[in-house]
Design a protein around this motif. Structure first.
Motif, mmCIF file in Angstrom:
data_model
loop_
_atom_site.group_PDB
_atom_site.id
_atom_site.type_symbol
_atom_site.label_atom_id
_atom_site.label_comp_id
_atom_site.label_asym_id
_atom_site.label_seq_id
_atom_site.Cartn_x
_atom_site.Cartn_y
_atom_site.Cartn_z
ATOM 1 N N PHE A 66 43.737 66.671 80.724
ATOM 2 C CA PHE A 66 43.861 68.125 80.721
ATOM 3 C C PHE A 66 42.492 68.750 80.962
ATOM 4 C CE2 PHE A 66 43.488 72.004 78.042
ATOM 5 C CZ PHE A 66 44.341 72.824 78.762
ATOM 6 N N ARG A 67 42.457 69.713 81.879
ATOM 7 C CA ARG A 67 41.236 70.479 82.169
ATOM 8 C C ARG A 67 41.577 71.959 82.075
ATOM 9 N NH1 ARG A 67 36.783 67.343 81.654
ATOM 10 N NH2 ARG A 67 36.687 65.685 83.200
ATOM 11 N N TYR A 68 41.070 72.612 81.048
ATOM 12 C CA TYR A 68 41.403 74.015 80.829
ATOM 13 C C TYR A 68 41.023 74.921 82.003
ATOM 14 C CZ TYR A 68 41.883 78.634 78.915
ATOM 15 O OH TYR A 68 42.244 79.944 78.747
ATOM 16 N N PRO A 69 39.831 74.801 82.616
ATOM 17 C CA PRO A 69 39.526 75.686 83.752
ATOM 18 C C PRO A 69 40.545 75.575 84.889
ATOM 19 C CG PRO A 69 37.506 74.716 82.937
ATOM 20 C CD PRO A 69 38.642 74.013 82.234
ATOM 21 N N ALA A 70 41.063 74.377 85.145
ATOM 22 C CA ALA A 70 42.102 74.229 86.176
ATOM 23 C C ALA A 70 43.407 74.860 85.695
ATOM 24 C CB ALA A 70 42.306 72.756 86.513
ATOM 25 N N TYR A 71 43.730 74.641 84.443
ATOM 26 C CA TYR A 71 44.960 75.205 83.874
ATOM 27 C C TYR A 71 44.974 76.726 83.941
ATOM 28 C CZ TYR A 71 48.498 76.422 80.418
ATOM 29 O OH TYR A 71 49.600 76.967 79.785
ATOM 30 N N VAL A 72 43.876 77.347 83.519
ATOM 31 C CA VAL A 72 43.805 78.803 83.449
ATOM 32 C C VAL A 72 43.824 79.446 84.839
ATOM 33 C CG1 VAL A 72 41.292 79.174 83.388
ATOM 34 C CG2 VAL A 72 42.781 80.673 82.087
ATOM 35 N N THR A 73 43.529 78.664 85.882
ATOM 36 C CA THR A 73 43.588 79.197 87.249
ATOM 37 C C THR A 73 44.857 78.776 87.984
ATOM 38 O OG1 THR A 73 42.225 77.364 88.086
ATOM 39 C CG2 THR A 73 41.075 79.396 87.463
ATOM 40 N N GLY A 74 45.850 78.265 87.221
ATOM 41 C CA GLY A 74 47.159 78.033 87.808
ATOM 42 C C GLY A 74 47.574 76.595 88.017
ATOM 43 N N HIS A 75 46.695 75.623 87.787
ATOM 44 C CA HIS A 75 47.084 74.212 87.942
ATOM 45 C C HIS A 75 47.621 73.726 86.600
ATOM 46 C CE1 HIS A 75 47.157 70.392 90.022
ATOM 47 N NE2 HIS A 75 46.745 69.854 88.898
ATOM 48 N N ARG A 76 48.913 73.625 86.496
ATOM 49 C CA ARG A 76 49.563 73.367 85.199
ATOM 50 C C ARG A 76 49.622 71.900 84.792
ATOM 51 N NH1 ARG A 76 48.234 77.913 83.465
ATOM 52 N NH2 ARG A 76 49.587 79.661 83.849
ATOM 53 N N GLU A 77 49.262 70.988 85.655
ATOM 54 C CA GLU A 77 49.309 69.563 85.333
ATOM 55 C C GLU A 77 47.910 69.051 84.983
ATOM 56 O OE1 GLU A 77 52.147 67.761 85.212
ATOM 57 O OE2 GLU A 77 53.166 69.644 85.631
ATOM 58 N N PRO A 78 47.808 68.003 84.160
ATOM 59 C CA PRO A 78 46.501 67.362 83.960
ATOM 60 C C PRO A 78 45.966 66.873 85.306
ATOM 61 C CG PRO A 78 48.089 66.583 82.336
ATOM 62 C CD PRO A 78 48.863 67.380 83.346
ATOM 63 N N LEU A 79 44.651 66.848 85.447
ATOM 64 C CA LEU A 79 44.034 66.415 86.696
ATOM 65 C C LEU A 79 43.896 64.904 86.764
ATOM 66 C CD1 LEU A 79 41.099 68.928 87.318
ATOM 67 C CD2 LEU A 79 43.436 69.001 88.180
ATOM 68 N N ILE A 80 44.068 64.362 87.958
ATOM 69 C CA ILE A 80 43.763 62.960 88.230
ATOM 70 C C ILE A 80 42.339 62.930 88.751
ATOM 71 C CG2 ILE A 80 44.309 60.937 89.641
ATOM 72 C CD1 ILE A 80 47.230 61.964 89.705
ATOM 73 N N GLU A 81 41.495 62.146 88.079
ATOM 74 C CA GLU A 81 40.073 62.152 88.383
ATOM 75 C C GLU A 81 39.485 60.748 88.330
ATOM 76 O OE1 GLU A 81 37.711 65.009 86.073
ATOM 77 O OE2 GLU A 81 39.598 65.711 85.213
ATOM 78 N N ALA A 82 38.316 60.617 88.936
ATOM 79 C CA ALA A 82 37.492 59.430 88.726
ATOM 80 C C ALA A 82 36.837 59.558 87.352
ATOM 81 C CB ALA A 82 36.429 59.329 89.820
ATOM 82 N N CYS A 83 36.541 58.452 86.745
ATOM 83 C CA CYS A 83 35.887 58.415 85.438
ATOM 84 C C CYS A 83 34.503 59.056 85.541
ATOM 85 C CB CYS A 83 35.775 56.953 84.996
ATOM 86 S SG CYS A 83 34.787 56.682 83.528
ATOM 87 N N ALA A 84 34.193 59.986 84.636
ATOM 88 C CA ALA A 84 32.922 60.704 84.707
ATOM 89 C C ALA A 84 32.493 61.179 83.327
ATOM 90 C CB ALA A 84 33.033 61.895 85.646
ATOM 91 N N GLY A 85 31.222 61.532 83.225
ATOM 92 C CA GLY A 85 30.706 62.079 81.982
ATOM 93 C C GLY A 85 29.279 62.551 82.146
ATOM 94 N N LEU A 86 28.808 63.240 81.130
ATOM 95 C CA LEU A 86 27.426 63.713 81.127
ATOM 96 C C LEU A 86 26.468 62.568 80.859
ATOM 97 C CD1 LEU A 86 27.795 67.044 79.124
ATOM 98 C CD2 LEU A 86 27.602 66.742 81.600
ATOM 99 N N LEU A 87 25.247 62.702 81.370
ATOM 100 C CA LEU A 87 24.231 61.673 81.138
ATOM 101 C C LEU A 87 23.744 61.683 79.700
ATOM 102 C CD1 LEU A 87 21.927 61.920 84.298
ATOM 103 C CD2 LEU A 87 24.026 60.591 83.981
ATOM 104 N N ASP A 88 23.742 62.849 79.081
ATOM 105 C CA ASP A 88 23.145 63.028 77.764
ATOM 106 C C ASP A 88 21.693 62.547 77.829
ATOM 107 O OD1 ASP A 88 25.475 64.192 76.669
ATOM 108 O OD2 ASP A 88 26.345 62.215 76.350
ATOM 109 N N GLU A 89 21.320 61.583 77.033
ATOM 110 C CA GLU A 89 19.929 61.096 77.028
ATOM 111 C C GLU A 89 19.761 59.814 77.847
ATOM 112 O OE1 GLU A 89 17.622 63.032 75.637
ATOM 113 O OE2 GLU A 89 19.274 64.371 75.093
#
Length: 192
Positions: A66-89
């Motif tokens: 689930f991605r809220y920014p996509a949901y709030v702009t009309g995409h009602r399904e969870p997104l299919i994505e490549a695995c990702a994340g922040l680098l942090d430290e």
């Protein structure tokens, strides 16, 4: 560019999940004229993304979440994505190895870095480090699914590369980083 930009002021508008700043600057155009610009930048740090590929079975590992920014702009399904994340430290490779284990449940060796573009340079400061890696069923170490304490509820998907490519064409896959990686893998196949 340093001789073409003069910062007049910076104001932090929000410092919560990320930092949103408003900057007033003077910019010298190519014709020599100075103009005042007002820009907002959104900074949440750099990230990394990976597309694991099994060359023997011609499959890729993806996630659905689930991605809220996509949901709030009309995409009602969870997104299919490549695995990702922040680098942090972490450096990009360390960060994406951790994400692959946490989200996908796979320990990946032989990770290959591709490139590190800005994904939305008009307002977002993030650079995203792109990777591919070979995997096999033997590399699985857990069920994956993300870190519930970070609000992650991730479904791991394994699909044929050609189905992922078809998912771009039919609109099932609309995430830019994922589209880039799938198309890259089709253009530059990994050998078994």
């Amino acid at each position: 560019m340093e001789d073409r930009i003069r910062i007049r002021s910076e104001e932090v508008l929000s410092d919560d999940w990320a930092v949103l700043k408003k900057t007033v600057l003077d910019y010298r155009r190519r014709d020599g004229q100075w103009e005042t610009q007002i820009r907002q930048t959104y900074d949440r740090g750099d990230g990394a993304v990976i597309l694991p590929f099994d060359p023997e079975r011609q499959t890729v590992l993806l996630v659905r979440q689930f991605r809220y920014p996509a949901y709030v702009t009309g995409h009602r399904e969870p997104l299919i994505e490549a695995c990702a994340g922040l680098l942090d430290e972490n450096d990009p490779e360390t960060a994406i190895r951790k994400e692959a284990e946490e989200e996908l449940g796979y320990h990946l060796e032989n990770i290959e870095r591709l490139f590190a573009p800005y994904m939305s340079p008009g307002s977002v400061t993030e650079r995203l480090w792109f990777f591919v890696a070979r995997y096999s069923p033997a590399d699985r170490i857990s069920a994956g699914g993300g870190a519930p304490e970070e609000g992650e509820d991730i479904e791991v998907l394994e699909m044929p590369l050609d189905e992922a490519l078809a998912g771009i064409a039919d609109g099932r896959i609309i995430d830019a980083k994922t589209i880039i990686l799938i198309q890259h893998l089709k253009l530059y196949p990994m050998k078994a």
